[in-house]
Design a protein around this motif. Structure first.
Motif, mmCIF file in Angstrom:
data_model
loop_
_atom_site.group_PDB
_atom_site.id
_atom_site.type_symbol
_atom_site.label_atom_id
_atom_site.label_comp_id
_atom_site.label_asym_id
_atom_site.label_seq_id
_atom_site.Cartn_x
_atom_site.Cartn_y
_atom_site.Cartn_z
ATOM 1 N N ILE A 337 55.431 46.137 8.122
ATOM 2 C CA ILE A 337 56.137 47.418 8.088
ATOM 3 C C ILE A 337 55.193 48.558 8.450
ATOM 4 C CG2 ILE A 337 57.284 49.097 6.581
ATOM 5 C CD1 ILE A 337 58.508 46.711 5.079
ATOM 6 N N VAL A 338 53.974 48.531 7.890
ATOM 7 C CA VAL A 338 52.991 49.582 8.200
ATOM 8 C C VAL A 338 52.665 49.584 9.698
ATOM 9 C CG1 VAL A 338 50.654 50.426 7.777
ATOM 10 C CG2 VAL A 338 52.007 49.530 5.883
ATOM 11 N N ALA A 339 52.496 48.391 10.276
ATOM 12 C CA ALA A 339 52.204 48.292 11.708
ATOM 13 C C ALA A 339 53.360 48.830 12.544
ATOM 14 C CB ALA A 339 51.905 46.847 12.087
ATOM 15 N N ASN A 340 54.588 48.541 12.133
ATOM 16 C CA ASN A 340 55.744 49.055 12.862
ATOM 17 C C ASN A 340 55.847 50.569 12.758
ATOM 18 O OD1 ASN A 340 56.395 46.468 13.574
ATOM 19 N ND2 ASN A 340 58.126 46.268 12.168
ATOM 20 N N MET A 341 55.503 51.113 11.606
ATOM 21 C CA MET A 341 55.591 52.553 11.402
ATOM 22 C C MET A 341 54.561 53.320 12.221
ATOM 23 S SD MET A 341 56.059 53.022 7.273
ATOM 24 C CE MET A 341 57.606 52.724 6.422
ATOM 25 N N PHE A 342 53.308 52.835 12.203
ATOM 26 C CA PHE A 342 52.197 53.652 12.703
ATOM 27 C C PHE A 342 51.388 53.020 13.831
ATOM 28 C CE2 PHE A 342 52.839 54.731 8.199
ATOM 29 C CZ PHE A 342 53.148 56.073 8.323
ATOM 30 N N GLY A 343 51.773 51.821 14.284
ATOM 31 C CA GLY A 343 50.961 51.171 15.295
ATOM 32 C C GLY A 343 49.739 50.518 14.664
ATOM 33 N N VAL A 344 48.819 50.073 15.516
ATOM 34 C CA VAL A 344 47.712 49.247 15.017
ATOM 35 C C VAL A 344 46.336 49.917 15.087
ATOM 36 C CG1 VAL A 344 48.916 47.104 15.564
ATOM 37 C CG2 VAL A 344 47.413 48.136 17.281
ATOM 38 N N LYS A 345 46.256 51.111 15.673
ATOM 39 C CA LYS A 345 44.938 51.719 15.850
ATOM 40 C C LYS A 345 44.225 51.928 14.523
ATOM 41 C CE LYS A 345 42.472 55.569 18.002
ATOM 42 N NZ LYS A 345 42.589 56.827 18.791
ATOM 43 N N TYR A 346 44.948 52.447 13.524
ATOM 44 C CA TYR A 346 44.360 52.687 12.201
ATOM 45 C C TYR A 346 45.013 51.787 11.147
ATOM 46 C CZ TYR A 346 42.546 56.890 14.461
ATOM 47 O OH TYR A 346 41.903 57.760 15.313
ATOM 48 N N LEU A 347 45.428 50.604 11.575
ATOM 49 C CA LEU A 347 46.187 49.721 10.695
ATOM 50 C C LEU A 347 45.402 49.319 9.451
ATOM 51 C CD1 LEU A 347 48.715 48.024 10.168
ATOM 52 C CD2 LEU A 347 47.729 46.229 11.610
ATOM 53 N N THR A 348 44.114 49.018 9.613
ATOM 54 C CA THR A 348 43.328 48.567 8.456
ATOM 55 C C THR A 348 43.234 49.649 7.396
ATOM 56 O OG1 THR A 348 41.988 47.432 10.118
ATOM 57 C CG2 THR A 348 41.257 47.288 7.840
ATOM 58 N N THR A 349 43.037 50.888 7.825
ATOM 59 C CA THR A 349 42.943 51.990 6.872
ATOM 60 C C THR A 349 44.272 52.221 6.166
ATOM 61 O OG1 THR A 349 41.313 53.043 8.316
ATOM 62 C CG2 THR A 349 42.277 54.404 6.589
ATOM 63 N N LEU A 350 45.361 52.227 6.918
ATOM 64 C CA LEU A 350 46.669 52.527 6.337
ATOM 65 C C LEU A 350 47.145 51.408 5.412
ATOM 66 C CD1 LEU A 350 48.364 54.080 9.488
ATOM 67 C CD2 LEU A 350 47.683 55.283 7.408
ATOM 68 N N THR A 351 46.913 50.150 5.800
ATOM 69 C CA THR A 351 47.268 49.067 4.876
ATOM 70 C C THR A 351 46.361 49.096 3.646
ATOM 71 O OG1 THR A 351 45.863 47.523 6.114
ATOM 72 C CG2 THR A 351 48.204 47.540 6.649
ATOM 73 N N GLY A 352 45.127 49.602 3.825
ATOM 74 C CA GLY A 352 44.228 49.763 2.683
ATOM 75 C C GLY A 352 44.755 50.779 1.683
ATOM 76 N N ILE A 353 45.377 51.846 2.197
ATOM 77 C CA ILE A 353 45.963 52.860 1.311
ATOM 78 C C ILE A 353 47.130 52.272 0.526
ATOM 79 C CG2 ILE A 353 47.255 55.036 1.279
ATOM 80 C CD1 ILE A 353 45.534 55.872 3.723
#
Length: 408
Positions: A337-353
């Motif tokens: 879901i996070v990847a679909n929302m925001f793409g993958v460029k900052y995926l590790t940081t956003l999934t970390g949040i």
């Protein structure tokens, strides 16, 4: 950065990364899921209350979550390989210090601080984000599910292995041997080299200005579905850590031996393989938020059934199988879901949040379980909390959607 531009099939570099990620997750999470087996022997030897060990695990989970956005940012900037290597070194060091922890302060430092930092660098957010970047968007959830499922096999293997080591060599020597096994994470990190997937037509398109890290964070924190998703992950953390740490003790309180709790957790690990793969597969075909609603609802039903049915070997093992199917099935769906929302460029940081809220739940599930037991001699209040939180997990995902806010 090199780019993959072929069709939706898994590329050879991605397959290589999936294998490496699976072994790393198997070691990292397999060892971590076995920590509950050390609660009773360490507490008995040093005359600790259950709260002492529980607090160390709670600190581990909270620090793991608090550091995840920062280790994620490092992985986004410098690559997953370097972060995982550092995590492998810290993990082995933490286990060695845990083997000589004879007081609460050293236990908090080794199990809580050092291993908490290590897990933030060697677990789902780092590895699944690397896999998600390299996979075709239509296969992203499945790729994450495969890595999660294969990694779950580590829980199935490491739990009986840990119990065997404790019984054969004692808890301290068992930790030393485990530290040597965990050191294998360091060479395995070199397998994390698959390049980021880029759609073939993206090469010929005029490049659009990419959003900065600060802009992405601002968008994320103002996007209510993202915040609801993060809150929902808190439920997952509370439940899995409470069960992972305290169910063996709960069973001992009811007259079962340590091997019963070990078999329960091993069954969770075994059927988690099926659950996470299936969740990843279904996540590419159906609504991920709706799937998450179903998972949390089924968890609540399973807990109620476990508590109301007569306690026996068969109900314990059946509960282990059902919870295994639901255990970490939330992870590929949430990350997807996070990847679909925001793409993958900052995926590790956003999934970390998002994962930080999971670990806030883990902190309370681990610590309050021990506190409740010390105060009352049972876990009744925490069981009730787990059931109520399942209901909340269903409710909050009603407000989550997969709409793309930022495009790759």
């Amino acid at each position: 950065m090199s780019q993959i531009t072929d069709d939706t099939r898994f590329s050879k570099p991605l397959i290589f990364m999936l294998i490496g990620s699976a072994f790393i997750l198997a070691l990292s999470l397999g060892v971590r899921h076995g920590f509950g087996l050390y609660l009773v022997p360490m507490s008995n030897e040093f005359h600790w209350s259950h709260q002492v060990f529980s607090l160390a695990i709670a600190i581990q989970n909270l620090l793991w979550g608090a550091m995840q956005p920062f280790t994620g940012a490092l992985a986004d900037k410098y690559g997953s390989k370097k972060v995982v290597i550092a995590g492998g070194v810290l993990y082995s060091l933490g286990l060695l210090l845990m083997s000589i922890s004879s007081n609460a302060l050293l236990l908090d430092f080794s199990v809580g601080v050092i291993i908490g930092l290590a897990l933030s660098a060697t677990s789902f957010s780092i590895l699944l984000s690397a896999v998600g970047r390299a996979a075709h968007p239509s296969k992203r959830s499945m790729a994450m599910g495969i890595a999660s499922a294969a990694g779950s096999f580590g829980q199935f293997i490491m739990l009986p292995t840990t119990l065997l080591l404790i019984k054969s060599f004692g808890w301290s020597s068992a930790l030393v041997i485990t530290a040597i096994l965990v050191a294998l994470i360091i060479p395995l990190a070199w397998m994390l080299k698959a390049p980021m997937y880029v759609a073939p037509n993206a090469i010929t398109q005029v490049a659009k200005p990419s959003l900065s890290f600060k802009q992405i964070l601002k968008i994320a924190f103002n996007h209510k579905p993202f915040l609801w998703l993060a809150f929902g992950f808190l439920v997952c953390g509370f439940q899995v850590v409470f069960l992972g740490i305290h169910l063996p003790g709960y069973l001992i309180d009811h007259g079962f031996d340590a091997s019963t709790g070990t078999v329960f957790l091993a069954l969770v690990g075994l059927f988690n393989i099926v659950g996470t793969y299936t969740a990843g597969y279904l996540g590419d075909k159906f609504s991920k938020p709706h799937l998450l609603m179903g998972l949390y609802g089924l968890r609540g039903v399973a807990i109620i059934a476990f508590l109301t049915l007569p306690l026996s070997i068969w109900t314990i093992y059946a509960f282990g199988i059902i919870m295994g199917l639901l255990w970490l099935s939330t992870v590929p769906l949430t990350n997807g879901i996070v990847a679909n929302m925001f793409g993958v460029k900052y995926l590790t940081t956003l999934t970390g949040i998002v994962f930080f809220t999971h670990q806030v739940g883990s902190f309370f599930g681990g610590w309050l379980g021990g506190l409740n037991h010390d105060l009352t001699g049972n876990y009744n209040a925490i069981w009730i909390c787990s059931i109520v939180l399942s209901g909340l997990g269903v409710m909050v995902h009603f407000f989550v959607n997969e709409e793309a806010i930022v495009h790759d």
